[in-house]
Each structure stands twice: as C-alpha cells, then as structure tokens.
Design an enzyme around this catalytic site. Structure first.
Site, mmCIF file in Angstrom:
data_model
loop_
_atom_site.group_PDB
_atom_site.id
_atom_site.type_symbol
_atom_site.label_atom_id
_atom_site.label_comp_id
_atom_site.label_asym_id
_atom_site.label_seq_id
_atom_site.Cartn_x
_atom_site.Cartn_y
_atom_site.Cartn_z
ATOM 1 N N ASP A 121 24.765 2.544 -13.750
ATOM 2 C CA ASP A 121 24.392 3.801 -14.402
ATOM 3 C C ASP A 121 22.882 3.976 -14.231
ATOM 4 O O ASP A 121 22.161 3.023 -13.915
ATOM 5 C CB ASP A 121 24.772 3.734 -15.883
ATOM 6 N N ASP A 178 20.429 6.655 -16.332
ATOM 7 C CA ASP A 178 19.643 6.938 -17.538
ATOM 8 C C ASP A 178 19.898 5.904 -18.623
ATOM 9 O O ASP A 178 21.025 5.714 -19.068
ATOM 10 C CB ASP A 178 19.982 8.334 -18.073
ATOM 11 N N SER A 193 25.691 10.646 -14.906
ATOM 12 C CA SER A 193 26.100 11.970 -15.382
ATOM 13 C C SER A 193 25.061 13.038 -15.054
ATOM 14 O O SER A 193 25.312 14.230 -15.222
ATOM 15 C CB SER A 193 26.321 11.935 -16.906
ATOM 16 N N LYS A 250 31.942 11.376 -16.887
ATOM 17 C CA LYS A 250 32.072 10.402 -17.963
ATOM 18 C C LYS A 250 32.234 11.154 -19.296
ATOM 19 O O LYS A 250 31.589 12.173 -19.500
ATOM 20 C CB LYS A 250 30.818 9.513 -18.054
#
Length: 227
Positions: free
Chosen positions: A14, A16, A116, A147
């Site tokens: 991922d 962030d 995302s 997500k």
C-alpha cells in the site's frame, strides 16, 4: 512430509500511511476543503476516509458537512490539485519502509504498489517512491471496485503472474487490510492513523523498522505448508 517454500512470490505495498507518511497531508487538504465549504471536518469522518478512494472520501466529507447535494467531481478536482502540491514538497518515508523496499528489490522479488489514490497523484508520488521499485502499479481509479473490495490486490497478483496466496500485502488501514485478506494474501498490518483490530491472517507490527525477508517468509509458512 511437510515442506515450506522459502518466501513470498511477491510483496504488495500500500502507499498512503504504509510507505510514506502522506495521511497527514490528506488531513491538511481535507480539512482545508471543509473550511472552503464553510464547515469543519469531524474526526470521525476523517477516520472513516482512511484507506478509501477519492469518491468515497468526498461522499463522507459532503455528508459530514450536511452538503450531500454537492457533486463529487469539483471536490475531487480541488483535492487532487491541493494534494499534488503537497505531494511534491512533503512526502516522507515511513520508518523502515525504504529499507524494506530496497531489500525486497535486491532479493529480486516482484513488487506491486496497490493504492486507493488515483493515477495522476500516484505519478507524483512515484517521483519520491521510485518507479523502478515497482513492477506493477494498481491505482484507485484503475479498478471497478476499490478497497475494501479484494479486486485491487487480486488484480496486482494477476498482473505479476503470481498466486495471491503466495503474496504478502503490507497495509496500514482497515479498508486495505480487508481488501488484502479477502483477496487471499497474507497481510502485515502496520497502523499509522487508525488502529487495526486483530483478524485471522493479519500480522500486526508497530513499525516496518527491522522487518526483513525472513520475517515476511514466516507470514506465509502456514499457507505454504504442503504434504
């Protein structure tokens, strides 16, 4: 006889809050937009946004301000423009993230960035993250269902050509953890802004500092055991 494979087929990161400390930048932009609209963003609404795609976050913001009538696109455009400026000047690596990413790449393991965040902003972030560090990038606006749906992680594994069950996903948010677990990956959770609840298949750590390939391999041991 029981045997275990030596390690993950790929590592899915991922962005962030996991690789970079960007949630604080999102916090700045989202609260500024709330003020622009004449209100204040509640802490509960901000927490609900963590790990979500832009459209979902704007729906939460509008509802929090009692302005559900607002169209999503102008808000998304405003946030994208503000975040581009913040990403260009304020991205900082999370503790241990760069060292782990380098170790994974040095070992020759395939990697994916699964986020995302929409592609235009991801492209800005890659100036810090390094495009060469990822074989595949799956952005939030490049999937039908972002997500917490499993599609982003399933797509990443598919594009890498590896079984998702032999992948380790590294996440910081509830939405991301839910997505990766539902996809079938082993998940290492390192919370940043929001605490993570224990779950089957989720391995929790406070930081990525000290995490190495040996540790990542142990996360897959139960799933990789065969008779």
């Amino acid at each position: 006889m029981t045997q275990s494979r030596p390690g993950p087929a790929a590592v899915l990161f991922d962005m962030d809050g996991t690789l970079v400390d960007s949630e604080r930048l999102w916090d700045v932009a989202l609260r500024e937009l709330a003020v622009e609209y004449g209100g204040l963003l509640s802490d509960a609404a901000r927490v609900a946004m963590v790990g979500s795609d832009a459209a979902t976050s704007m729906r939460i913001l509008h509802a929090d301000l009692g302005q559900q009538w607002r169209p999503l696109e102008p808000s998304q455009t405003w946030i994208a423009r503000r975040m581009t400026a913040l990403f260009r000047t304020g991205l900082v690596w999370r503790p241990g993230a760069l060292a782990l990413l380098r170790a994974v790449r040095t070992a020759g393991l395939p990697t994916a960035l699964v986020t995302s965040t929409a592609r235009p902003l991801v492209e800005v972030a890659l100036e810090t993250l390094g495009r060469h560090n990822f074989d595949v990038v799956v952005a939030g606006d490049e999937v039908h269902t972002p997500k917490p749906h499993p599609e982003p992680y399933r797509l990443a594994a598919h594009l890498l050509g590896v079984p998702i069950e032999r992948c380790v996903a590294i996440e910081d948010s509830r939405a991301g953890v839910t997505s990766a677990l539902a996809a079938g990956a082993a998940v290492l959770g390192v919370p940043s802004e929001v605490p993570l609840d224990p779950a089957d298949g989720l391995h929790l750590l406070e930081t990525l500092a000290g995490v190495d390939l040996t540790l990542l391999g142990t996360l897959l041991a139960p799933a990789q055991a065969t008779h």
